[in-house]
Design an enzyme around this catalytic site. Structure first.
Site, mmCIF file in Angstrom:
data_model
loop_
_atom_site.group_PDB
_atom_site.id
_atom_site.type_symbol
_atom_site.label_atom_id
_atom_site.label_comp_id
_atom_site.label_asym_id
_atom_site.label_seq_id
_atom_site.Cartn_x
_atom_site.Cartn_y
_atom_site.Cartn_z
ATOM 1 N N ALA A 1 0.812 -1.216 0.000
ATOM 2 C CA ALA A 1 0.000 0.000 0.000
ATOM 3 C C ALA A 1 0.844 1.262 0.000
ATOM 4 O O ALA A 1 0.338 2.355 -0.229
ATOM 5 C CB ALA A 1 -0.936 0.004 1.208
ATOM 6 N N LYS A 2 2.142 1.141 0.300
ATOM 7 C CA LYS A 2 3.099 2.263 0.284
ATOM 8 C C LYS A 2 2.564 3.491 1.018
ATOM 9 O O LYS A 2 2.639 4.610 0.530
ATOM 10 C CB LYS A 2 3.489 2.620 -1.154
ATOM 11 N N ARG A 3 2.051 3.268 2.215
ATOM 12 C CA ARG A 3 1.491 4.373 2.981
ATOM 13 C C ARG A 3 2.606 5.228 3.589
ATOM 14 O O ARG A 3 3.665 4.725 3.965
ATOM 15 C CB ARG A 3 0.576 3.851 4.089
#
Length: 286
Positions: A101-103
């Site tokens: 999700a590369k938050r």
């Protein structure tokens, strides 16, 4: 009252899974074009069929799967529900799930992302989460704290293969080190004292060429897992993996998406492609 048993740290669980199944993570990236190629509609029903076929093919047979959250989120709440099903299927089959999700954010917002993807009981909480440190590594503290407290892991973006990446990742701090090297050093500090692999890993593209050397990044010192997208269809084979990772090869979790998914839609063909990719990754990373 007996206290609940502590979950083994993610790094230990990943190391064990790689020993058994090989160092491969299968990406679950349901592009619209792949849904079409599989004869599936570009809607939540097609997404569900796609995701379940992949899990039927590889669950319990590879070290990990990596659903790319964006391709689920594009279908709205029904798509997010399918992502929750993938996470649940991983738990039921004993397959590690890295939610891609590369938050990355600050303060309470980062805390909320951590709560969504790393809290015990959250339907979106897999075994690890990809995160972005480019608001400053300290902005990830809520995710770091919760991941380590719950036996989960993080994969922190470090060196990526997109052409714009070096503008940020190779830039030098006031201390003269590159941003990427600083990110790697912060991850290494968090892994100090880990029994095997640490639980705070990095994302390092398998096709970044000389970037590790150019940016002065010490991957071996990280002592954590190195998620390496780009293996297979994107061009990275044995020579590229050796050149990029060198002495850190045994820490690498090679990620293949298109190289496996292109074999679909039949479950048997997907399984064969995944097992072949795992065998090739193991040979390349010896």
């Amino acid at each position: 009252m007996t206290a609940p048993a502590r979950v083994r740290p993610f790094g230990e669980r990943l190391a064990a899974a790689m020993d058994v199944h090989g160092p491969l993570c299968v990406g679950i990236d349901p592009h619209a074009s792949l849904l079409d190629a599989w004869g599936l509609p570009d809607d939540a029903a097609g997404l569900r069929e796609f995701a379940h076929r992949v899990m039927d093919a590889v669950a319990g047979r590879v070290a990990a799967v990596k659903p790319q959250a964006a391709f689920f989120e594009r279908h709205g709440s029904a798509g997010v529900a399918v992502l929750e099903e993938v996470v649940a299927a991983g738990r039921e089959t004993g397959t590690l799930v890295v939610v891609d999700a590369k938050r990355g954010d600050i303060g309470s917002t980062m805390g909320a992302y951590a709560d969504a993807f790393l809290r015990d009981g959250s339907p979106l909480a897999g075994d690890a989460l990809t995160v972005s440190p480019y608001l400053g590594f300290g902005s990830l503290d809520p995710a770091v704290d919760l991941a380590l407290a719950t036996g989960r892991g993080l994969f922190v973006l470090c060196l990526t293969s997109n052409p714009e990446g070096p503008d940020v990742q190779h830039a030098r701090t006031a201390q003269g080190v590159t941003v990427a090297a600083q990110v790697a050093a912060r991850a290494a500090a968090l892994n100090t004292g880990a029994a095997s692999l640490g639980s705070i890993g990095l994302v390092v593209g398998a096709t970044v060429g000389t970037a590790v050397r150019d940016a002065g990044v010490d991957l071996a010192a990280v002592a954590g897992p190195l998620l390496a997208p780009g293996v297979g269809a994107q061009g990275a084979g044995a020579a590229e993996l050796a050149a990029v990772f060198g002495d850190a090869r045994r820490q690498v979790l090679a990620s293949s998406s298109r190289g496996v998914l292109a074999a679909g839609p039949e479950v048997g063909a997907l399984r064969t492609a995944a097992l072949e990719a795992s065998s090739q990754a193991a040979a390349a990373l010896r």
